[in-house]
Design an enzyme around this catalytic site. Structure first.
Site, PDB file in Angstrom:
ATOM      1  N   ARG A 110       0.812  -1.228   0.000  1.00 38.72           N
ATOM      2  CA  ARG A 110       0.000   0.000   0.000  1.00 38.72           C
ATOM      3  C   ARG A 110       0.842   1.274   0.000  1.00 38.72           C
ATOM      4  O   ARG A 110       0.355   2.336   0.357  1.00 38.72           O
ATOM      5  CB  ARG A 110      -1.011   0.004   1.151  1.00 38.72           C
ATOM      6  CG  ARG A 110      -2.000  -1.169   1.096  1.00 38.72           C
ATOM      7  CD  ARG A 110      -3.121  -0.994   2.105  1.00 38.72           C
ATOM      8  NE  ARG A 110      -4.086  -2.071   1.985  1.00 38.72           N
ATOM      9  CZ  ARG A 110      -4.044  -3.205   2.682  1.00 38.72           C
ATOM     10  NH1 ARG A 110      -3.062  -3.382   3.557  1.00 38.72           N
ATOM     11  NH2 ARG A 110      -4.969  -4.115   2.525  1.00 38.72           N
ATOM     12  N   LYS A 132       2.143  11.660 -10.916  1.00 41.11           N
ATOM     13  CA  LYS A 132       1.322  10.791 -11.755  1.00 41.11           C
ATOM     14  C   LYS A 132       2.110   9.547 -12.137  1.00 41.11           C
ATOM     15  O   LYS A 132       3.280   9.631 -12.498  1.00 41.11           O
ATOM     16  CB  LYS A 132       0.916  11.513 -13.048  1.00 41.11           C
ATOM     17  CG  LYS A 132      -0.329  12.358 -12.958  1.00 41.11           C
ATOM     18  CD  LYS A 132      -0.694  12.823 -14.368  1.00 41.11           C
ATOM     19  CE  LYS A 132      -1.958  13.626 -14.386  1.00 41.11           C
ATOM     20  NZ  LYS A 132      -2.312  14.047 -15.763  1.00 41.11           N
ATOM     21  N   GLU A 174       7.713  18.872 -24.642  1.00 40.25           N
ATOM     22  CA  GLU A 174       7.100  19.155 -23.345  1.00 40.25           C
ATOM     23  C   GLU A 174       7.578  20.487 -22.777  1.00 40.25           C
ATOM     24  O   GLU A 174       6.844  21.149 -22.050  1.00 40.25           O
ATOM     25  CB  GLU A 174       7.390  18.021 -22.359  1.00 40.25           C
ATOM     26  CG  GLU A 174       6.525  16.786 -22.551  1.00 40.25           C
ATOM     27  CD  GLU A 174       5.078  16.989 -22.086  1.00 40.25           C
ATOM     28  OE1 GLU A 174       4.747  18.050 -21.507  1.00 40.25           O
ATOM     29  OE2 GLU A 174       4.271  16.077 -22.314  1.00 40.25           O
ATOM     30  N   LYS A 216       5.318  23.516 -13.119  1.00 42.40           N
ATOM     31  CA  LYS A 216       4.484  22.340 -12.859  1.00 42.40           C
ATOM     32  C   LYS A 216       4.226  22.179 -11.367  1.00 42.40           C
ATOM     33  O   LYS A 216       3.113  21.825 -10.958  1.00 42.40           O
ATOM     34  CB  LYS A 216       5.130  21.081 -13.428  1.00 42.40           C
ATOM     35  CG  LYS A 216       4.215  19.862 -13.294  1.00 42.40           C
ATOM     36  CD  LYS A 216       4.675  18.679 -14.096  1.00 42.40           C
ATOM     37  CE  LYS A 216       3.644  17.564 -14.010  1.00 42.40           C
ATOM     38  NZ  LYS A 216       4.051  16.353 -14.754  1.00 42.40           N
ATOM     39  N   GLU A 226      -5.949  16.649 -10.447  1.00 49.45           N
ATOM     40  CA  GLU A 226      -6.419  17.039 -11.781  1.00 49.45           C
ATOM     41  C   GLU A 226      -7.935  17.203 -11.846  1.00 49.45           C
ATOM     42  O   GLU A 226      -8.594  16.734 -12.780  1.00 49.45           O
ATOM     43  CB  GLU A 226      -5.953  16.015 -12.831  1.00 49.45           C
ATOM     44  CG  GLU A 226      -5.927  16.569 -14.244  1.00 49.45           C
ATOM     45  CD  GLU A 226      -5.338  15.593 -15.246  1.00 49.45           C
ATOM     46  OE1 GLU A 226      -6.106  15.077 -16.056  1.00 49.45           O
ATOM     47  OE2 GLU A 226      -4.120  15.355 -15.190  1.00 49.45           O
ATOM     48  N   ARG A 230      -4.969  21.732 -12.845  1.00 46.78           N
ATOM     49  CA  ARG A 230      -3.965  20.816 -13.392  1.00 46.78           C
ATOM     50  C   ARG A 230      -4.322  20.327 -14.794  1.00 46.78           C
ATOM     51  O   ARG A 230      -3.464  19.877 -15.544  1.00 46.78           O
ATOM     52  CB  ARG A 230      -3.763  19.630 -12.443  1.00 46.78           C
ATOM     53  CG  ARG A 230      -2.612  18.719 -12.872  1.00 46.78           C
ATOM     54  CD  ARG A 230      -2.221  17.715 -11.825  1.00 46.78           C
ATOM     55  NE  ARG A 230      -1.123  16.877 -12.283  1.00 46.78           N
ATOM     56  CZ  ARG A 230      -0.415  16.069 -11.508  1.00 46.78           C
ATOM     57  NH1 ARG A 230      -0.674  15.991 -10.217  1.00 46.78           N
ATOM     58  NH2 ARG A 230       0.569  15.348 -12.006  1.00 46.78           N
ATOM     59  N   ASN A 234      -2.637  19.251 -19.728  1.00 49.30           N
ATOM     60  CA  ASN A 234      -3.031  18.385 -20.837  1.00 49.30           C
ATOM     61  C   ASN A 234      -3.060  19.121 -22.169  1.00 49.30           C
ATOM     62  O   ASN A 234      -3.513  18.559 -23.175  1.00 49.30           O
ATOM     63  CB  ASN A 234      -4.418  17.777 -20.562  1.00 49.30           C
ATOM     64  CG  ASN A 234      -4.385  16.768 -19.434  1.00 49.30           C
ATOM     65  OD1 ASN A 234      -3.462  15.966 -19.329  1.00 49.30           O
ATOM     66  ND2 ASN A 234      -5.388  16.813 -18.569  1.00 49.30           N
ATOM     67  N   HIS A 237      -2.424  17.309 -25.420  1.00 48.27           N
ATOM     68  CA  HIS A 237      -2.324  15.885 -25.139  1.00 48.27           C
ATOM     69  C   HIS A 237      -3.499  15.048 -25.653  1.00 48.27           C
ATOM     70  O   HIS A 237      -3.332  13.854 -25.890  1.00 48.27           O
ATOM     71  CB  HIS A 237      -2.140  15.655 -23.633  1.00 48.27           C
ATOM     72  CG  HIS A 237      -0.736  15.878 -23.171  1.00 48.27           C
ATOM     73  ND1 HIS A 237      -0.089  17.090 -23.336  1.00 48.27           N
ATOM     74  CD2 HIS A 237       0.164  15.049 -22.568  1.00 48.27           C
ATOM     75  CE1 HIS A 237       1.140  16.985 -22.835  1.00 48.27           C
ATOM     76  NE2 HIS A 237       1.310  15.770 -22.377  1.00 48.27           N
ATOM     77  N   HIS A 241      -2.053  11.912 -27.511  1.00 51.04           N
ATOM     78  CA  HIS A 241      -2.297  10.526 -27.114  1.00 51.04           C
ATOM     79  C   HIS A 241      -2.956   9.738 -28.232  1.00 51.04           C
ATOM     80  O   HIS A 241      -2.668   8.538 -28.422  1.00 51.04           O
ATOM     81  CB  HIS A 241      -3.156  10.480 -25.850  1.00 51.04           C
ATOM     82  CG  HIS A 241      -2.416  10.890 -24.619  1.00 51.04           C
ATOM     83  ND1 HIS A 241      -3.046  11.164 -23.424  1.00 51.04           N
ATOM     84  CD2 HIS A 241      -1.098  11.078 -24.377  1.00 51.04           C
ATOM     85  CE1 HIS A 241      -2.143  11.500 -22.517  1.00 51.04           C
ATOM     86  NE2 HIS A 241      -0.958  11.452 -23.071  1.00 51.04           N
ATOM     87  N   HIS A 254       6.701  10.687 -27.358  1.00 49.49           N
ATOM     88  CA  HIS A 254       5.595  11.408 -26.735  1.00 49.49           C
ATOM     89  C   HIS A 254       5.667  12.910 -26.960  1.00 49.49           C
ATOM     90  O   HIS A 254       4.687  13.543 -27.375  1.00 49.49           O
ATOM     91  CB  HIS A 254       5.563  11.110 -25.231  1.00 49.49           C
ATOM     92  CG  HIS A 254       4.549  11.916 -24.489  1.00 49.49           C
ATOM     93  ND1 HIS A 254       3.189  11.761 -24.661  1.00 49.49           N
ATOM     94  CD2 HIS A 254       4.695  12.905 -23.564  1.00 49.49           C
ATOM     95  CE1 HIS A 254       2.537  12.614 -23.887  1.00 49.49           C
ATOM     96  NE2 HIS A 254       3.432  13.316 -23.216  1.00 49.49           N
TER      97      HIS A 254
END
Length: 354
Positions: A110, A132, A174, A216, A226, A230, A234, A237, A241, A254
């Site tokens: 955990r 993330k 990025e 960031k 998010e 936040r 994206n 993106h 994606h 990417h």
């Protein structure tokens, strides 16, 4: 050495060390014998920089790492080594390695601590900060993940010297996104630095990395999960994606897909009547040209094949940001001024992708 503190409400702050020699602090932050999840190619080149690792799982480079098998191997090795809740995992590689290591660390018992040692420009400016983690499914990118924060980030720019040119350009994609999200000050810095960045100047890149990390960190501190601000991260993106999925994960780096996504987002904003800064498209076009990044979908298609519009739209419907199968877009009004979760009609999206 540049140090940036990432502070989140209700959580311990953690440092991001940026510069040649950052990995000299690995014992201080990861202990004498951390468990390693490493990119096999990077470890062969730079493993001596993280010598205290006592056991490790080696993953394939890039997107090939972000699958169930890699996650299972990492978790099984943690159990085999009898790690406990006081153990530390050390992630050494690019964004994909950090994703798998961070996800495994968040799940094992955990949650155990993880120290990120990003070795790509993209990971230094983006993946290593904000907490993330994710792996891909056949249906889409980053559909399985968690939001754990690392206990430290050691971004040693010495590892960038061996980065392939395509991966360097991916990181620059990025960087440009971060500049458009943050606003005029960072955008101007990236524009001024663009020739040096294109030439892979490892001294010039350090303040740019630090500025992206600060941007960031500020955004993540206001919205860790998010649900609001936040979402600005994206930008580009939803397009990117879809491009990655249709081309086959890993075929288009990417950040290269993100660069094309930024150009599409500005065009979409103009078509939707949202774009207020009429000079922004020309500035982006010039910046992408200097950084040798794709400035249009047509340019990307000449490099990577057809990328059919219908397939791209279908991929967008499965994007994790979509709602009821309807894709959502982040669109700029100006640098630093974004509209979040914009819904475009299907005809407009297909026209953009034609």
């Amino acid at each position: 050495m540049i140090r940036v503190e990432v502070e989140l409400p209700g959580q311990p702050a953690y440092p991001v060390l940026i510069g040649a020699g950052a990995l000299d602090a690995v014992r201080e932050h990861a202990g004498a014998r951390p468990f390693g999840v490493v990119d096999e190619r990077v470890f062969a080149l730079h493993g001596a920089l993280v010598a205290p690792i006592h056991a490790l799982v080696a993953l394939p480079p890039g997107e090939d790492a972000k699958q169930w098998g890699s996650l299972e191997r990492a978790l099984a090795a943690m159990a085999q080594e009898q790690l406990d809740r006081g153990s530390v995992a050390l992630a050494f590689g690019g964004g994909s390695t950090l994703d798998v290591a961070g996800l495994a660390a968040s799940l094992y018992m955990r949650g155990i601590r993880v120290v990120y040692c990003p070795t790509t420009l993209l990971a230094m400016v983006d993946a290593s900060v904000g907490g993330k983690t994710a792996i891909n499914l056949a249906q889409g990118k980053n559909l399985v993940g968690t939001f754990p924060q690392p206990s430290a980030v050691l971004a040693d720019t010495r590892t960038l010297a061996t980065l392939p040119d395509a991966e360097w350009r991916s990181g620059l994609g990025e960087v440009v996104k971060a500049a458009l999200v943050e606003g005029e000050e960072l955008l101007a810095l990236v524009e001024r630095s663009a020739p040096a960045l294109a030439a892979r100047d490892l001294v010039a890149v350090e303040p740019v990395i630090a500025a992206c990390v600060r941007s960031k960190a500020r955004i993540v501190a206001s919205d860790e999960r998010e649900s609001g601000p936040r979402k600005a991260l994206n930008l580009g993106h939803t397009f990117a994606h879809a491009l990655e999925k249709v081309a086959g994960f890993g075929a288009i780096p990417h950040g290269v897909a993100v660069a094309c996504g930024l150009a599409l987002a500005l065009e979409a904003s103009e078509r939707a009547g949202l774009l207020e800064d009429r000079s922004l498209r020309a500035r982006l076009d010039a910046l992408l040209r200097t950084l040798e990044l794709p400035r249009s979908l047509g340019e990307l298609r000449r490099q990577h094949g057809a990328l059919p519009a219908a397939d791209l739209l279908a991929a967008m419907r499965h994007d994790k940001k979509a709602s009821s199968g309807r894709p959502a877009f982040v669109l700029p009004r100006a640098a630093g001024a974004l509209e979040l979760a914009v819904s475009l009609d299907e005809a407009t999206v297909l026209a953009l992708l034609a």
